[in-house]
Design a protein around this motif. Structure first.
Motif, PDB file in Angstrom:
ATOM      1  N   SER A 137      14.680  20.752  37.356  1.00  0.00           N
ATOM      2  CA  SER A 137      13.424  21.044  38.053  1.00  0.00           C
ATOM      3  C   SER A 137      12.888  22.428  37.745  1.00  0.00           C
ATOM      4  O   SER A 137      13.646  23.391  37.666  1.00  0.00           O
ATOM      5  N   ASN A 150       5.447  17.980  33.361  1.00  0.00           N
ATOM      6  CA  ASN A 150       6.677  17.428  33.925  1.00  0.00           C
ATOM      7  C   ASN A 150       7.467  16.657  32.868  1.00  0.00           C
ATOM      8  O   ASN A 150       8.687  16.786  32.748  1.00  0.00           O
ATOM      9  N   GLY A 171      12.473  17.397  37.957  1.00  0.00           N
ATOM     10  CA  GLY A 171      11.031  17.314  37.731  1.00  0.00           C
ATOM     11  C   GLY A 171      10.445  18.592  38.284  1.00  0.00           C
ATOM     12  O   GLY A 171      11.166  19.400  38.842  1.00  0.00           O
ATOM     13  N   ALA A 172       9.141  18.767  38.149  1.00  0.00           N
ATOM     14  CA  ALA A 172       8.554  20.000  38.664  1.00  0.00           C
ATOM     15  C   ALA A 172       8.401  19.913  40.173  1.00  0.00           C
ATOM     16  O   ALA A 172       8.001  18.886  40.701  1.00  0.00           O
ATOM     17  N   CYS A 194       5.225  13.750  39.571  1.00  0.00           N
ATOM     18  CA  CYS A 194       6.233  14.795  39.454  1.00  0.00           C
ATOM     19  C   CYS A 194       7.235  14.627  40.574  1.00  0.00           C
ATOM     20  O   CYS A 194       7.025  13.875  41.498  1.00  0.00           O
TER      21      CYS A 194
END
Lengths: 453, 88
Positions: A276, A312, A331-332, A363
């Motif tokens: 992330s 992402n 993920g972001a 995301c």
């Protein structure tokens, strides 16, 4: 091949000027063997186990950070979902156990311990209900205990009875911590499709499929990605993805390496690397600013979803090759209060709650650290949770809701949480209610996507 | 075990002398060294051999007065982190 000086310079620049760090090393600890028919013994077992396993976590992490020159910002512990220990407990005892966990966290000097959790996506067991009933008090009377509740999965559908309760619990927690900007809610995440090895708070817990003890790592690096992109102002979007990918690769390699060294020294198996991109309130350490660098005047405007999807995906592609075991949320993150660019987006009116919801489709993870009007009803909170859980359920991804209905504050005001949690402008909610929908209760059946066998 | 010492700061007389003096006083051998001036900023990188991990902390402490006196930023990192980041 020897390392070139330009490469050494690059690493040093990333750390010293672009906020490259390992965001968290999180030790997952199974508490299942702590169960005892006597609750005091259970508490002692829990305290002893956490403080024994995590005894050297902070010192070792700091030592490794020092040696390799890459800061490790947070050291944390994730435990088995506490509801599993509460089958025969009372609500009072469940609150006591939260306090025991708080004490244990203080003893080993970690800032958060996650796993005051229950998985109720299909049904609510006795222990789960005790935990739910204890949540508002537990969150308001402890400092470092984080809670998460799973209310839905793609495989099971959404437990709307649990969703209804969560709206009420968030509301009650906000009320109990109203003297402190309803901060209790910042330690509570409501999940759909939670992952068992997430190292990030507040949603970390040590899942049922995990081993006795494990060390997982979450890297960071929005600042590094942002600076890398600034060097290519005229690149087309394919090249932009490439720059992000390469940067994510390096960030992840650093994180995985550091994580493995920490795990080895603690004599604990290495679990997973979470890819992330997690922003902080530090200057230029913002996911929103990456999107703006890609070409948006302000985060939240048209094009935000596409830019976020590109970013992402590129982070995952770069990171997946850099790590042997990718896991967690990967993920972001788009928390509002912890990202200066997101805060600005809301203040300028470009970023709204519906847009944030849409962003969570592409995301990880969900509506995160969003302060909303304190007058929002519990049913409205439940409906927000249901929407978000539906996005996760249908898209087979994790979604989460961490919203703070700040008691006494309304849309347009700003709330300061302080520290890592940052500050947030209050967002208003839709004035039309969803009461009937929430009152119906029951379960939203598992979607057709669940039938994969 | 090898580590990288990096020195960044405003260019001035005596930087190399003072930094390397600290290293020799602590019996640390330099196996490679390079320096450049980037936009008025002096940057030097040295690859050093270290026999005992405790020396890292020792060196960091020993560099503190030099950092203060010359307004430098000196960091020491074990070499493997660069390998991990830049080599597949």
């Amino acid at each position: 091949m020897p390392i070139a000086y330009t490469e050494i310079q690059e690493t040093i620049r990333m750390v010293q000027m672009e906020h490259l760090d390992v965001r968290t090393v999180t030790m997952g600890i199974s508490l299942r063997d702590c169960i005892d028919s006597d609750f005091d013994t259970l508490k002692t077992n829990v305290f002893h186990k956490v403080t024994t396993y995590a005894k050297n976590l902070v010192t070792v992490a700091e030592q490794v950070a020092e040696e390799y020159g890459v800061p490790i910002i947070n050291k944390r512990v994730a435990i088995s979902p506490v509801a599993e220990l509460l089958g025969n407990a009372t609500v009072e005892q469940a609150v006591e156990l939260a306090k025991t966990l708080d004490e244990a966290a203080k003893k080993v000097q970690i800032d958060f311990i996650g796993g005051y959790s229950a998985l109720v996506h299909k049904g609510i067991s006795k222990g789960d209900q005790i935990l739910l009933d204890a949540l508002p008090q537990a969150l308001s009377e402890t400092e470092r205990v984080c809670a998460s509740i799973s209310v839905g999965t793609t495989r099971t559908g959404i437990n709307m009875d649990a969703v209804k309760q969560m709206g009420e619990i968030i509301k009650a927690t906000a009320e109990l911590t109203k003297d402190n900007n309803s901060i209790g809610c910042a330690k509570l995440v409501v999940f759909c499709n939670p992952v068992e090895d997430n190292p990030f708070m507040a949603g970390a817990f040590h899942g049922a499929g995990e081993g006795e003890v494990v060390l997982s790592v979450g890297v960071s690096g929005p600042g590094v990605v942002l600076h890398a992109l600034k060097r290519y102002p005229d690149a087309d979007l394919g090249e932009v993805a490439e720059v992000i990918k390469k940067t994510a690769f390096k960030i992840t390699r650093a994180g995985e390496f550091i994580g493995r060294v920490v795990a080895e020294r603690l004599e604990v198996p290495f679990g997973i690397m979470d890819l992330s991109l997690a922003p902080t309130n530090a200057m230029n350490d913002s996911v929103a600013e990456i999107l703006e660098e890609i070409g948006l005047e302000c985060v939240g405007t048209h094009g935000t979803i596409a830019a976020l999807a590109l970013m992402n995906d590129a982070v995952k592609k770069g990171g997946a090759m850099a790590s042997s075991y990718v896991g967690g949320l990967s993920g972001a993150f788009i928390p509002v209060s912890e990202d200066n660019g997101m805060i600005r987006g809301i203040e300028q009116g470009a970023l709204t709650l519906p847009k944030l919801e849409a962003m969570t489709c592409v995301c990880s993870v969900g509506l995160d650290m969003i302060a909303i009007d304190g007058n929002a009803s519990s049913h409205t909170l439940s409906a927000i949770i249901a929407d978000e859980a539906a996005i996760g359920m249908i898209n087979k991804k994790t979604t989460a809701v961490r919203i703070i209905p700040v008691v006494g504050k309304e849309s347009g005001e700003v709330v300061e949480f302080g520290g890592l949690l940052g500050r947030a402008p209050i967002i208003g909610v839709n004035p039309y209610h969803s009461d009937k929908f929430i009152q119906r209760g029951g379960r939203i059946p598992a979607p057709i996507q669940a039938l994969t066998n | 075990m090898r580590a990288v010492v990096s020195v960044i700061g405003k260019d001035q007389v005596g930087i190399i002398a003072k930094v390397t003096t600290v290293l020799s006083e602590n019996h640390v051998n330099i196996s490679d060294i390079s320096q450049t001036i980037l936009q008025d900023f002096f940057t030097m990188m040295m690859l050093i051999d270290i026999d005992d991990i405790k020396k890292l902390a020792q060196l960091k402490q020993a560099f503190e007065p030099v950092e203060k006196e010359l307004g430098l930023k000196i960091s020491i990192q074990r070499e493997e982190i660069f390998q991990a980041m830049h080599r597949v």
